[in-house]
Design a protein around this motif. Structure first.
Motif, short mmCIF file in Angstrom:
data_model
loop_
_atom_site.label_atom_id
_atom_site.label_comp_id
_atom_site.label_asym_id
_atom_site.label_seq_id
_atom_site.Cartn_x
_atom_site.Cartn_y
_atom_site.Cartn_z
N VAL A 7 0.85 -1.19 0.00
CA VAL A 7 0.00 0.00 0.00
C VAL A 7 0.89 1.24 0.00
O VAL A 7 1.65 1.46 0.95
CB VAL A 7 -0.94 0.01 1.22
CG1 VAL A 7 -1.82 1.26 1.21
CG2 VAL A 7 -1.80 -1.24 1.25
N ASN A 8 0.81 1.99 -1.07
CA ASN A 8 1.60 3.22 -1.20
C ASN A 8 3.09 2.96 -0.95
O ASN A 8 3.77 3.73 -0.29
CB ASN A 8 1.08 4.32 -0.28
CG ASN A 8 -0.36 4.66 -0.55
OD1 ASN A 8 -0.81 4.65 -1.69
ND2 ASN A 8 -1.11 4.93 0.51
N GLY A 9 3.55 1.81 -1.43
CA GLY A 9 4.96 1.46 -1.29
C GLY A 9 5.33 0.72 -0.02
O GLY A 9 6.45 0.22 0.11
N GLU A 10 4.41 0.61 0.92
CA GLU A 10 4.67 -0.10 2.18
C GLU A 10 4.05 -1.49 2.13
O GLU A 10 2.85 -1.63 1.88
CB GLU A 10 4.09 0.68 3.36
CG GLU A 10 4.31 0.00 4.68
CD GLU A 10 3.65 0.73 5.85
OE1 GLU A 10 3.58 0.13 6.92
OE2 GLU A 10 3.20 1.87 5.68
N VAL A 11 4.87 -2.51 2.37
CA VAL A 11 4.38 -3.89 2.34
C VAL A 11 3.69 -4.19 3.66
O VAL A 11 4.25 -4.01 4.74
CB VAL A 11 5.55 -4.87 2.10
CG1 VAL A 11 5.04 -6.31 2.15
CG2 VAL A 11 6.23 -4.58 0.78
N LEU A 12 2.45 -4.67 3.55
CA LEU A 12 1.67 -5.07 4.73
C LEU A 12 1.42 -6.57 4.65
O LEU A 12 0.73 -7.04 3.75
CB LEU A 12 0.34 -4.32 4.79
CG LEU A 12 0.42 -2.79 4.88
CD1 LEU A 12 -0.98 -2.18 4.84
CD2 LEU A 12 1.14 -2.37 6.15
N ASN A 13 2.01 -7.33 5.58
CA ASN A 13 1.75 -8.76 5.73
C ASN A 13 0.77 -8.89 6.87
O ASN A 13 1.13 -8.65 8.03
CB ASN A 13 3.05 -9.50 6.06
CG ASN A 13 3.95 -9.62 4.87
OD1 ASN A 13 3.58 -10.19 3.85
ND2 ASN A 13 5.15 -9.07 4.98
#
Length: 159
Positions: A7-13
């Motif tokens: 999301v917007n360059g941030e990886v969310l696991n």
């Protein structure tokens, strides 16, 4: 189920319920520009980009975004602020509730269509509802933004 969404360059696991919609996923993790308006895919308030294409996040399963890039208004702030200036100049922002979804749709349209006519703009944005205006201000803002972009293209080519 476990998903990995950028999301917007941030990886969310994250572990999510199987039936979670992308809108709820985004809001749960602090993306508040994405708004809930109808839950029926009719208002456009929840528009985000998945892999660069606009989608209505209220009816897009978060699991479907697994492994994909999602862009919200927070991810295109500079472009959004530029277009928002046109909305303000034309008095088209009124309450602003519809603005995030409208801006995401307009920016996507600007990337997808070359020099759209007013009719093409109306068709592209047909699913974005505003309860405050008659869309005249938004159309003026969009046209002014498109005209400025075209002028910048001409200037860039002349150099």
């Amino acid at each position: 189920m476990k998903v990995k969404i950028t999301v917007n360059g941030e990886v969310l696991n994250k572990h999510i319920p199987n039936d979670m919609m992308l809108l709820d996923f985004l809001r749960k993790y602090g993306i508040y520009s994405v708004k809930r308006g109808c839950d029926t895919s009719n208002c456009g308030l929840c528009t985000v980009w998945v892999e660069g294409s606009p989608v209505l996040s209220c009816s897009y399963p978060a699991a479907r975004a697994d492994g994909k890039n999602v862009t919200t208004l927070e991810g295109v702030q500079e472009e959004a602020q530029e277009f928002a200036r046109f909305l303000v100049d034309e008095g088209a922002e009124q309450c602003g509730y519809c603005s995030p979804g409208l801006i995401m749709a307009v920016l996507a349209m600007g990337r997808e269509l070359d020099h759209p006519t007013d009719e093409e703009v109306r068709q592209y944005l047909s699913g974005n509802l505003c309860r405050c205006t008659g869309y005249a201000g938004q159309m003026r803002a969009i046209r002014a933004w498109l005209d400025e972009r075209a002028e910048k293209e001409v200037q860039a080519c002349a150099m």
